[in-house]
Design a protein around this motif. Structure first.
Motif, mmCIF file in Angstrom:
data_model
loop_
_atom_site.group_PDB
_atom_site.id
_atom_site.type_symbol
_atom_site.label_atom_id
_atom_site.label_comp_id
_atom_site.label_asym_id
_atom_site.label_seq_id
_atom_site.Cartn_x
_atom_site.Cartn_y
_atom_site.Cartn_z
ATOM 1 N N LYS A 160 4.957 62.314 28.799
ATOM 2 C CA LYS A 160 4.556 61.556 29.804
ATOM 3 C C LYS A 160 4.838 59.966 29.513
ATOM 4 C CE LYS A 160 0.069 63.965 29.917
ATOM 5 N NZ LYS A 160 -1.276 64.203 29.540
ATOM 6 N N GLY A 161 6.046 59.917 29.082
ATOM 7 C CA GLY A 161 6.453 58.851 28.498
ATOM 8 C C GLY A 161 5.941 57.881 27.293
ATOM 9 N N ASN A 162 5.981 58.870 26.163
ATOM 10 C CA ASN A 162 5.130 58.480 24.993
ATOM 11 C C ASN A 162 5.798 57.304 24.214
ATOM 12 O OD1 ASN A 162 3.833 60.934 25.268
ATOM 13 N ND2 ASN A 162 5.427 62.120 24.204
ATOM 14 N N LYS A 163 4.889 56.369 23.707
ATOM 15 C CA LYS A 163 5.330 55.553 22.910
ATOM 16 C C LYS A 163 4.940 55.669 21.472
ATOM 17 C CE LYS A 163 5.665 52.184 26.837
ATOM 18 N NZ LYS A 163 5.249 50.792 27.334
ATOM 19 N N PHE A 164 5.399 54.808 20.501
ATOM 20 C CA PHE A 164 5.225 55.116 19.167
ATOM 21 C C PHE A 164 3.641 54.817 18.824
ATOM 22 C CE2 PHE A 164 4.509 53.691 14.914
ATOM 23 C CZ PHE A 164 5.370 54.935 14.088
ATOM 24 N N GLY A 165 3.226 55.704 18.017
ATOM 25 C CA GLY A 165 1.613 55.612 17.347
ATOM 26 C C GLY A 165 1.775 56.389 16.141
ATOM 27 N N LEU A 166 0.636 56.401 15.576
ATOM 28 C CA LEU A 166 0.522 57.142 14.411
ATOM 29 C C LEU A 166 0.465 58.770 14.623
ATOM 30 C CD1 LEU A 166 -0.041 57.037 11.263
ATOM 31 C CD2 LEU A 166 -2.425 57.135 11.736
ATOM 32 N N HIS A 167 1.466 59.252 14.456
ATOM 33 C CA HIS A 167 1.306 60.679 14.791
ATOM 34 C C HIS A 167 2.566 61.375 14.103
ATOM 35 C CE1 HIS A 167 1.342 64.549 17.084
ATOM 36 N NE2 HIS A 167 0.378 64.075 17.335
ATOM 37 N N GLY A 168 2.267 62.912 13.649
ATOM 38 C CA GLY A 168 2.881 63.367 12.595
ATOM 39 C C GLY A 168 4.189 64.150 13.371
ATOM 40 N N SER A 169 4.234 64.499 14.516
ATOM 41 C CA SER A 169 5.246 65.106 15.267
ATOM 42 C C SER A 169 6.422 64.647 15.171
ATOM 43 C CB SER A 169 4.575 65.402 16.651
ATOM 44 O OG SER A 169 3.555 66.362 16.691
ATOM 45 N N SER A 170 7.589 65.157 15.050
ATOM 46 C CA SER A 170 8.722 64.686 15.050
ATOM 47 C C SER A 170 9.503 65.198 16.367
ATOM 48 C CB SER A 170 9.579 65.164 13.813
ATOM 49 O OG SER A 170 9.843 66.462 13.905
ATOM 50 N N LYS B 145 11.467 40.819 18.035
ATOM 51 C CA LYS B 145 11.372 39.343 17.577
ATOM 52 C C LYS B 145 10.944 38.587 18.976
ATOM 53 C CE LYS B 145 15.173 40.291 14.478
ATOM 54 N NZ LYS B 145 16.484 39.806 14.181
ATOM 55 N N LYS B 146 10.778 38.969 20.212
ATOM 56 C CA LYS B 146 10.548 38.241 21.226
ATOM 57 C C LYS B 146 9.041 38.129 21.529
ATOM 58 C CE LYS B 146 15.128 39.074 23.336
ATOM 59 N NZ LYS B 146 15.834 39.682 24.431
ATOM 60 N N SER B 147 8.412 39.002 21.129
ATOM 61 C CA SER B 147 6.932 38.761 21.612
ATOM 62 C C SER B 147 6.010 38.686 20.415
ATOM 63 C CB SER B 147 6.519 40.033 22.307
ATOM 64 O OG SER B 147 6.688 41.263 21.645
ATOM 65 N N LYS B 148 4.612 38.321 20.294
ATOM 66 C CA LYS B 148 3.835 38.406 19.238
ATOM 67 C C LYS B 148 3.576 39.719 18.725
ATOM 68 C CE LYS B 148 -0.144 37.569 22.634
ATOM 69 N NZ LYS B 148 -1.197 36.466 23.045
ATOM 70 N N VAL B 149 3.053 39.713 17.603
ATOM 71 C CA VAL B 149 2.893 41.158 17.019
ATOM 72 C C VAL B 149 1.714 41.796 17.578
ATOM 73 C CG1 VAL B 149 2.439 42.424 14.922
ATOM 74 C CG2 VAL B 149 4.186 40.598 15.068
ATOM 75 N N GLY B 150 0.540 41.187 17.441
ATOM 76 C CA GLY B 150 -0.865 41.679 17.582
ATOM 77 C C GLY B 150 -1.415 42.949 16.822
ATOM 78 N N ILE B 151 -2.030 43.709 17.448
ATOM 79 C CA ILE B 151 -2.374 44.764 16.296
ATOM 80 C C ILE B 151 -1.275 45.976 16.273
ATOM 81 C CG2 ILE B 151 -4.156 46.495 16.014
ATOM 82 C CD1 ILE B 151 -5.278 43.763 15.729
ATOM 83 N N LEU B 152 -1.062 46.029 15.339
ATOM 84 C CA LEU B 152 -0.195 47.052 14.777
ATOM 85 C C LEU B 152 -0.287 48.550 15.297
ATOM 86 C CD1 LEU B 152 0.969 45.795 11.387
ATOM 87 C CD2 LEU B 152 2.550 45.579 13.589
ATOM 88 N N PRO B 153 0.535 49.440 15.838
ATOM 89 C CA PRO B 153 0.466 50.610 16.289
ATOM 90 C C PRO B 153 -0.098 51.659 15.101
ATOM 91 C CG PRO B 153 2.792 50.416 16.237
ATOM 92 C CD PRO B 153 2.274 48.879 16.066
ATOM 93 N N PHE B 154 0.334 51.405 13.668
ATOM 94 C CA PHE B 154 -0.229 52.117 13.263
ATOM 95 C C PHE B 154 -1.558 51.946 12.631
ATOM 96 C CE2 PHE B 154 2.690 49.409 10.644
ATOM 97 C CZ PHE B 154 1.691 48.557 9.954
ATOM 98 N N VAL B 155 -2.082 50.793 12.828
ATOM 99 C CA VAL B 155 -3.308 50.354 12.471
ATOM 100 C C VAL B 155 -4.482 50.976 13.466
ATOM 101 C CG1 VAL B 155 -4.969 48.290 12.411
ATOM 102 C CG2 VAL B 155 -2.519 48.166 11.341
ATOM 103 N N THR B 156 -4.097 50.878 14.768
ATOM 104 C CA THR B 156 -4.741 51.556 15.726
ATOM 105 C C THR B 156 -4.565 52.983 15.537
ATOM 106 O OG1 THR B 156 -4.299 49.869 17.373
ATOM 107 C CG2 THR B 156 -5.115 51.762 18.191
ATOM 108 N N GLY B 157 -3.353 53.505 15.163
ATOM 109 C CA GLY B 157 -3.150 54.775 14.871
ATOM 110 C C GLY B 157 -4.155 55.520 13.904
ATOM 111 N N PHE B 158 -4.449 54.734 12.821
ATOM 112 C CA PHE B 158 -5.257 55.062 11.601
ATOM 113 C C PHE B 158 -6.634 55.298 12.252
ATOM 114 C CE2 PHE B 158 -8.393 54.017 8.307
ATOM 115 C CZ PHE B 158 -8.085 55.072 7.627
ATOM 116 N N GLU B 159 -6.963 54.190 13.082
ATOM 117 C CA GLU B 159 -8.492 54.338 13.701
ATOM 118 C C GLU B 159 -8.742 55.772 14.636
ATOM 119 O OE1 GLU B 159 -11.106 51.682 16.562
ATOM 120 O OE2 GLU B 159 -8.984 51.227 16.630
#
Length: 781
Positions: free
Chosen positions: A365-375, A552-566
């Motif tokens: 479904k057009g996945n984007k990176f997050g905290l996930h173990g699947s390779s 490098k062009k956009s602000k960082v915000g909440i990192l994906p692995f931080v939300t992923g841990f949640e």
């Protein structure tokens, strides 16, 4: 008397499993004559019980009834009254003395003699025989012979029967081995009588009905099976009779032993052939029912097969004790048959499970990176965890309908349904396998008689035999389970959390039932694989944290692995609620959170678009909020650490961003404080040329309220660009800046009051004005 004895045996004692050995017609001494009979009896079942039974003829009809019975072990004394002359009276001393008068002295003597022999054979207790002739007590037998009374003494009291040809041959054989036969004919006759009683009492008990059952009994009907069981046990008792020296040479004994051996072998062959046919027949019937289970995730029940076969359990025990080779052969045949049957059923069952499990996935479904173990390519069921871009995500958590639906997962309804469906499929698989294995092991133990309580030396061998049979029969289960687990892990590595909890619970349950059972051992082996997959899932998530790349062009915000841990923690807390393996999750939490901390700092140091303090402040605020909400006890130390990092970097960012909004005024008062530090008294500072009242008024006029508000408005826009929307910290930061500005303002006011007392000098704007500036700026944006 013979007719009466026959009638009593038939009507009174046979129904009660007793043999009548001697009878005497008596009446009570000194009373009006009311005839009754005293009977000496033994039970036909072991251990033998010896009794004296009083029987009386009914007043209303021509039949007898049992009135009273005494155990021979309770007899203390027999008093024959007079040993030198005929006297029909005698006393029996039980709990009280019973005085009797026999119808004849001969009957009395015969009865007393039988009592003496029974006492010698079965009790060997010191019953006192008073006023009894020594001849009745067998003192005419040579020394030692009277104590060698063996089975069948009671038959000596039976009526005389003419010897048949076989018995004559036996007598001749006995005379050849009897050293004193010629020299002491009387002793030989006595010994011969006893020996023949042994043969008759112990070898002739196998009835024609038992022989018929062993040869031709119906092994397919419950009644026929019961008859065969009784006959086989009777045959075994006959064959197990211990022979005294010399008996084995008797022709009658040899012939009888040959007959028993033939009956045993014939019945063993019939039984083996029949059970082999039953295995084949039941297997055919069982196979015909498999089709109804193919569309459902259920395994066929074998209870009907077990129920039918358990009728033969006692016969299997008989075969085990008499024909071990045939017993072992039947065991192998059963195992081979069941292995093929179960392998087919289990294969079909797991195919259905895999089809249902694969149906829970939907392509990408057009996945984007997050905290996930699947390779590699992630399936749709995992996309819910991977919709967080580096820019952040505005989606928040949606409540699912059930605790099993992952609690508060950031997931679509379809993703929730997929994971829930997988969990139910895996639980169904284990729930079907568990009773199947337990039922089969229980059946094997009962049918093959492996459930008895053996000696300590035999315990291991019995358990090993059960385990070997179960390992062969269910050899495909462990392979199929591992294959199913691999598929579930490939679909979504988070499935390993579900599988770890489910498998751990089933292992725990199986070990509580029987820690050495096949089920417990097999599930324990598979649990190792599941735990390994769980560890791989955790390692994969940590690896992804380390590989994260920041734009490098956009602000960082909440990192994906931080939300992923949640999201991982929310899922895990729901799955592991009340789980036996909570310790595994706690260890994983610690590994994950330390990796999160380390990689947040790494990203903050590398960030170019967003200030380091902002990256640290926002992400540790998110971590602290997550841990405070979930209340994960093993991470309490990390929760406090996250709060500390958040507040430190908030303060650092506020100070650095706000800086010195009244910069010239700030420099002026730094000079004032330097003079004071050099020893100038505060009230004399105004006499310093560079810091007199006129210079102070000049600096203050450079900061009218309008310019201050304009500066603050620019500051707000700057902060807004740094912070992300999803964490909503803009107002928190703005309020902290307001507090810092007020602190600086009050500091300046304090210095004016102390160093320029009575001058009437004040700032161009008040604290009230300042509060209004901050408020209106916040509302306008």
């Amino acid at each position: 008397m013979t007719a009466i004895k026959h009638a009593l045996q038939r009507d009174i004692f046979t129904p009660n499993d007793e043999r009548l050995l001697s009878i005497v017609n008596v009446c009570k001494a000194g009373k009006k004559k009311k005839n009754c009979f005293l009977c000496a009896t033994v039970t036909t079942e072991r251990p033998v019980q010896v009794r004296v039974v009083k029987v009386k003829k009914s007043d209303k009809g021509d039949f007898y009834k049992r009135q009273m019975a005494w155990e021979l072990r309770d007899l203390a004394e027999v008093d024959a009254k007079d040993a030198s002359k005929e006297n029909p009276e005698f006393d029996l001393h039980f709990e009280k003395v019973y005085r009797w008068v026999a119808s004849s002295t001969a009957e009395k003597n015969s009865f007393i003699s039988c009592i003496w022999k029974l006492n010698q054979r079965y009790l060997r207790k010191k019953v006192e025989f008073v006023n009894v002739s020594s001849q009745l007590l067998e003192e005419s037998v040579p020394s030692g012979e009277s104590q060698s009374v063996a089975g069948g003494d009671e038959d000596a009291l039976d009526d005389y029967q003419e010897l048949n040809a076989r018995e004559e041959q036996d007598i001749e054989g006995m005379m050849e081995v009897c050293e004193y036969a010629i020299s002491n004919a009387e002793a030989f006759a006595e010994k011969l009588s006893r020996e023949l009683q042994v043969l008759d009492g112990n070898y002739m008990d196998l009835s024609k009905g038992h022989i018929r059952a062993l040869q031709d009994g119906d092994l397919s009907s419950p009644k026929g099976i019961e008859a065969c069981i009784n006959a086989s046990e009777a045959l075994l008792q006959c064959m197990d009779v211990a022979l005294r020296p010399g008996h084995e040479k008797l022709m009658a004994v040899k012939q009888q032993q040959h007959l028993f051996t033939e009956l045993r072998d014939t019945f063993a062959r019939r039984l083996t052939n029949h059970l082999n046919n039953v295995f084949v027949h039941q297997g055919h019937d069982q196979s015909s029912t498999l089709s109804q289970h193919t569309a459902e995730l259920t395994l066929p029940k074998h209870s009907p097969l077990h129920r039918d076969l358990l009728r033969y359990a006692k016969l299997m025990e008989w075969l085990k004790n008499t024909q071990r080779e045939k017993y072992d052969g039947l065991s192998r045949t059963y195992v081979d048959y069941m292995t093929r049957l179960y392998e087919r059923e289990i294969k079909d069952f797991f195919e259905v499970a895999k089809i249902k499990m694969a149906g829970t996935t939907k392509e990408g479904k057009g996945n984007k990176f997050g905290l996930h173990g699947s390779s590699g390519k992630l399936t749709g069921s995992t996309s819910s965890l991977n919709k967080l871009a580096v820019q952040g995500s505005s989606s928040r958590r949606s409540q699912s309908s059930s605790l099993l639906d992952m609690g508060n997962m950031s997931a679509s309804d379809l993703d929730v349904a997929d994971r829930t469906k997988f969990d139910k499929i895996f639980e169904q698989v284990l729930s079907e396998l568990e009773p199947l294995c337990l039922a089969e092991q229980d059946f094997i133990s009962k049918f093959f008689k492996l459930q008895q309580h053996p000696t300590l030396a035999q315990v291991n061998s019995v358990k090993d035999m059960v385990r070997l049979m179960m390992n062969k029969i269910f050899q495909s289960i462990e392979t199929e389970l591992n294959s199913l687990i691999a598929l579930g892990d490939k679909i979504d590595s988070f499935h390993s959390l579900y599988m770890l909890v489910k498998m751990s619970h089933h292992v725990w349950t199986a070990q509580n039932v029987d820690p050495t059972s096949y089920l417990s051992t097999t599930l324990g082996n598979v649990l190792v694989t599941v735990k390994r997959n769980f560890d791989k899932c955790i390692s994969g998530q940590i690896r992804q944290m380390e590989e994260v790349k920041i734009s490098k062009k956009s602000k960082v915000g909440i990192l994906p692995f931080v939300t992923g841990f949640e999201e991982f923690a929310e899922l895990a807390e729901t799955i592991f609620r009340n789980a036996e393996r909570r310790g595994d999750l706690d260890k994983a939490y610690v590994k994950l959170i330390r990796a999160v901390f380390m990689n947040v700092e790494k990203v903050a140091n590398e960030s170019q678009k967003t200030p380091r303090d902002v990256v640290m402040m926002e992400n540790f605020h998110h971590i602290f909020s997550t841990q405070s909400r979930l209340k994960i006890s093993c991470l309490e130390t990390e929760r406090r650490e996250a709060k500390h990092k958040y507040t430190d970097h908030l303060q650092s960012y506020v100070i650095n961003s706000l800086g010195q909004p009244l910069e010239k005024l700030n420099h002026f008062f730094e000079g004032v404080e330097a003079r004071v530090a050099q020893g100038v008294r505060e009230e004399e500072v105004s006499y310093q040329l560079a810091f007199n009242k006129q210079e102070l008024r000049k600096v203050i006029k450079e900061y009218p309220g309008k310019e201050v508000k304009k500066g603050l408005d620019n500051l707000y826009k700057k902060v807004d660009k740094h912070l992300c929307e999803e964490e909503s910290l803009l107002q928190v930061v703005w309020h902290s800046m307001q507090d810092e500005f007020i602190r600086q303002y009050k500091h300046f006011e304090g210095l004016i009051g102390r160093c320029y007392p009575g001058s009437g000098i004040t700032m161009e704007f008040t604290i009230g004005d300042m509060l209004e500036y901050f408020s209106s700026i916040a509302q306008s944006h």
